[in-house]
Scaffold this motif. Structure first.
Motif, PDB file in Angstrom:
ATOM      1  N   MET A  47       0.834  -1.170   0.000  1.00 36.52           N
ATOM      2  CA  MET A  47       0.000   0.000   0.000  1.00 36.52           C
ATOM      3  C   MET A  47       0.884   1.241   0.000  1.00 36.52           C
ATOM      4  N   ARG A  48       0.576   2.162  -0.859  1.00 39.68           N
ATOM      5  CA  ARG A  48       1.359   3.383  -0.983  1.00 39.68           C
ATOM      6  C   ARG A  48       0.735   4.490  -0.140  1.00 39.68           C
ATOM      7  N   VAL A  49       1.546   5.157   0.646  1.00 37.84           N
ATOM      8  CA  VAL A  49       1.060   6.239   1.499  1.00 37.84           C
ATOM      9  C   VAL A  49       1.253   7.554   0.763  1.00 37.84           C
ATOM     10  N   ARG A  50       0.191   8.307   0.649  1.00 39.40           N
ATOM     11  CA  ARG A  50       0.277   9.615   0.003  1.00 39.40           C
ATOM     12  C   ARG A  50       0.256  10.702   1.057  1.00 39.40           C
ATOM     13  N   SER A  51       1.107  11.659   0.882  1.00 40.48           N
ATOM     14  CA  SER A  51       1.084  12.793   1.802  1.00 40.48           C
ATOM     15  C   SER A  51       0.247  13.902   1.186  1.00 40.48           C
ATOM     16  N   ARG A  52      -0.414  14.634   2.034  1.00 34.24           N
ATOM     17  CA  ARG A  52      -1.210  15.749   1.539  1.00 34.24           C
ATOM     18  C   ARG A  52      -0.280  16.906   1.213  1.00 34.24           C
ATOM     19  N   PRO A  53      -0.542  17.601   0.113  1.00 37.79           N
ATOM     20  CA  PRO A  53       0.313  18.733  -0.218  1.00 37.79           C
ATOM     21  C   PRO A  53       0.206  19.802   0.852  1.00 37.79           C
ATOM     22  N   GLY A  54       1.313  20.316   1.242  1.00 35.86           N
ATOM     23  CA  GLY A  54       1.341  21.354   2.263  1.00 35.86           C
ATOM     24  C   GLY A  54       2.338  22.425   1.891  1.00 35.86           C
ATOM     25  N   ARG A  55       2.557  23.285   2.815  1.00 37.34           N
ATOM     26  CA  ARG A  55       3.453  24.409   2.580  1.00 37.34           C
ATOM     27  C   ARG A  55       4.868  23.951   2.243  1.00 37.34           C
ATOM     28  N   THR A  56       5.332  22.895   2.885  1.00 38.82           N
ATOM     29  CA  THR A  56       6.709  22.447   2.643  1.00 38.82           C
ATOM     30  C   THR A  56       6.856  21.697   1.329  1.00 38.82           C
ATOM     31  N   GLU A  57       5.747  21.346   0.672  1.00 39.36           N
ATOM     32  CA  GLU A  57       5.838  20.603  -0.577  1.00 39.36           C
ATOM     33  C   GLU A  57       5.700  21.495  -1.805  1.00 39.36           C
ATOM     34  N   ALA A  58       5.510  22.793  -1.625  1.00 45.04           N
ATOM     35  CA  ALA A  58       5.431  23.712  -2.762  1.00 45.04           C
ATOM     36  C   ALA A  58       6.824  23.898  -3.344  1.00 45.04           C
ATOM     37  N   GLY A  59       6.899  24.344  -4.576  1.00 49.50           N
ATOM     38  CA  GLY A  59       8.189  24.595  -5.212  1.00 49.50           C
ATOM     39  C   GLY A  59       8.842  23.320  -5.694  1.00 49.50           C
ATOM     40  N   THR A  60      10.170  23.362  -5.800  1.00 50.33           N
ATOM     41  CA  THR A  60      10.919  22.211  -6.302  1.00 50.33           C
ATOM     42  C   THR A  60      11.656  21.528  -5.155  1.00 50.33           C
ATOM     43  N   GLU A  61      11.890  20.251  -5.339  1.00 49.86           N
ATOM     44  CA  GLU A  61      12.583  19.465  -4.319  1.00 49.86           C
ATOM     45  C   GLU A  61      14.040  19.918  -4.234  1.00 49.86           C
ATOM     46  N   PRO A  62      14.499  20.335  -3.031  1.00 49.66           N
ATOM     47  CA  PRO A  62      15.904  20.739  -2.903  1.00 49.66           C
ATOM     48  C   PRO A  62      16.814  19.511  -2.891  1.00 49.66           C
ATOM     49  N   ASP A  63      18.085  19.755  -3.082  1.00 47.49           N
ATOM     50  CA  ASP A  63      19.075  18.681  -2.990  1.00 47.49           C
ATOM     51  C   ASP A  63      18.902  18.005  -1.631  1.00 47.49           C
ATOM     52  N   TYR A  64      18.877  16.687  -1.606  1.00 44.05           N
ATOM     53  CA  TYR A  64      18.609  15.958  -0.366  1.00 44.05           C
ATOM     54  C   TYR A  64      19.631  16.286   0.718  1.00 44.05           C
ATOM     55  N   ARG A  65      20.852  16.633   0.328  1.00 43.26           N
ATOM     56  CA  ARG A  65      21.871  16.962   1.330  1.00 43.26           C
ATOM     57  C   ARG A  65      21.479  18.197   2.127  1.00 43.26           C
ATOM     58  N   PHE A  66      20.858  19.173   1.471  1.00 47.85           N
ATOM     59  CA  PHE A  66      20.408  20.378   2.174  1.00 47.85           C
ATOM     60  C   PHE A  66      19.240  20.059   3.096  1.00 47.85           C
ATOM     61  N   SER A  67      18.337  19.204   2.636  1.00 46.30           N
ATOM     62  CA  SER A  67      17.210  18.801   3.487  1.00 46.30           C
ATOM     63  C   SER A  67      17.704  18.046   4.719  1.00 46.30           C
ATOM     64  N   LEU A  68      18.677  17.158   4.524  1.00 45.36           N
ATOM     65  CA  LEU A  68      19.212  16.414   5.658  1.00 45.36           C
ATOM     66  C   LEU A  68      19.985  17.321   6.603  1.00 45.36           C
ATOM     67  N   ALA A  69      20.721  18.291   6.076  1.00 42.42           N
ATOM     68  CA  ALA A  69      21.425  19.252   6.932  1.00 42.42           C
ATOM     69  C   ALA A  69      20.420  20.079   7.733  1.00 42.42           C
ATOM     70  N   ASN A  70      19.316  20.458   7.100  1.00 37.26           N
ATOM     71  CA  ASN A  70      18.268  21.203   7.788  1.00 37.26           C
ATOM     72  C   ASN A  70      17.680  20.347   8.918  1.00 37.26           C
ATOM     73  N   GLU A  71      17.492  19.061   8.651  1.00 32.64           N
ATOM     74  CA  GLU A  71      16.963  18.157   9.675  1.00 32.64           C
ATOM     75  C   GLU A  71      17.950  17.994  10.828  1.00 32.64           C
ATOM     76  N   ARG A  72      19.246  17.902  10.523  1.00 33.45           N
ATOM     77  CA  ARG A  72      20.251  17.790  11.589  1.00 33.45           C
ATOM     78  C   ARG A  72      20.265  19.041  12.455  1.00 33.45           C
ATOM     79  N   THR A  73      20.081  20.201  11.838  1.00 30.10           N
ATOM     80  CA  THR A  73      20.011  21.443  12.602  1.00 30.10           C
ATOM     81  C   THR A  73      18.802  21.427  13.532  1.00 30.10           C
ATOM     82  N   PHE A  74      17.661  20.949  13.027  1.00 28.48           N
ATOM     83  CA  PHE A  74      16.477  20.832  13.864  1.00 28.48           C
ATOM     84  C   PHE A  74      16.745  19.908  15.050  1.00 28.48           C
ATOM     85  N   LEU A  75      17.390  18.777  14.805  1.00 24.32           N
ATOM     86  CA  LEU A  75      17.698  17.844  15.883  1.00 24.32           C
ATOM     87  C   LEU A  75      18.668  18.460  16.897  1.00 24.32           C
TER      88      LEU A  75
END
Length: 120
Positions: free
Chosen positions: A1-29
């Motif tokens: 079964m495939r899980v779909r996420s609802r479009p939200g504010r963070t899903e607008a625009g284009t997908e950033p390089d995953y390294r930047f997303s992971l760095a952002n997540e590490r900063t949050f942590l």
């Protein structure tokens, strides 16, 4: 079964390089770890001066650290969300004053802790 996420504010625009997303997540942590450390420090300060004749000051210093822990946790999530949105939209990352706030409050609580240690 495939899980779909609802479009939200963070899903607008284009997908950033995953390294930047992971760095952002590490900063949050890092914000979460800092919040937990502030909570633990606040509890330690409050209990350290329990029964030493300076309970009120110890409780105030401990409550200040715990309140800052709450603020840091909330600000960390907000910063993660805003940064993720900015990266998706191709904008510059917004500035934050959280470093100044952390420095000021931790410095103030540290000064109170020094005064408490010298008073005991």
């Amino acid at each position: 079964m495939r899980v779909r996420s609802r479009p939200g504010r963070t899903e607008a625009g284009t997908e950033p390089d995953y390294r930047f997303s992971l760095a952002n997540e590490r900063t949050f942590l890092a914000y979460v770890r800092t919040a937990l450390a502030l909570d633990a420090g606040g509890l330690a300060v409050a209990h350290l001066f329990d029964g030493a004749g300076t309970e009120r000051l110890g409780q105030a210093a401990g409550a200040g650290l715990i309140a800052l822990g709450v603020l840091v946790a909330v600000a960390g999530y907000r910063r993660w969300r805003v940064n993720q949105h900015a990266m998706r939209m191709g904008r510059a990352l917004p500035r934050t004053s959280m470093g100044l706030v952390l420095t000021a409050v931790v410095g103030l609580v540290s000064a109170v802790a020094v005064a408490l240690v010298l008073a005991v």
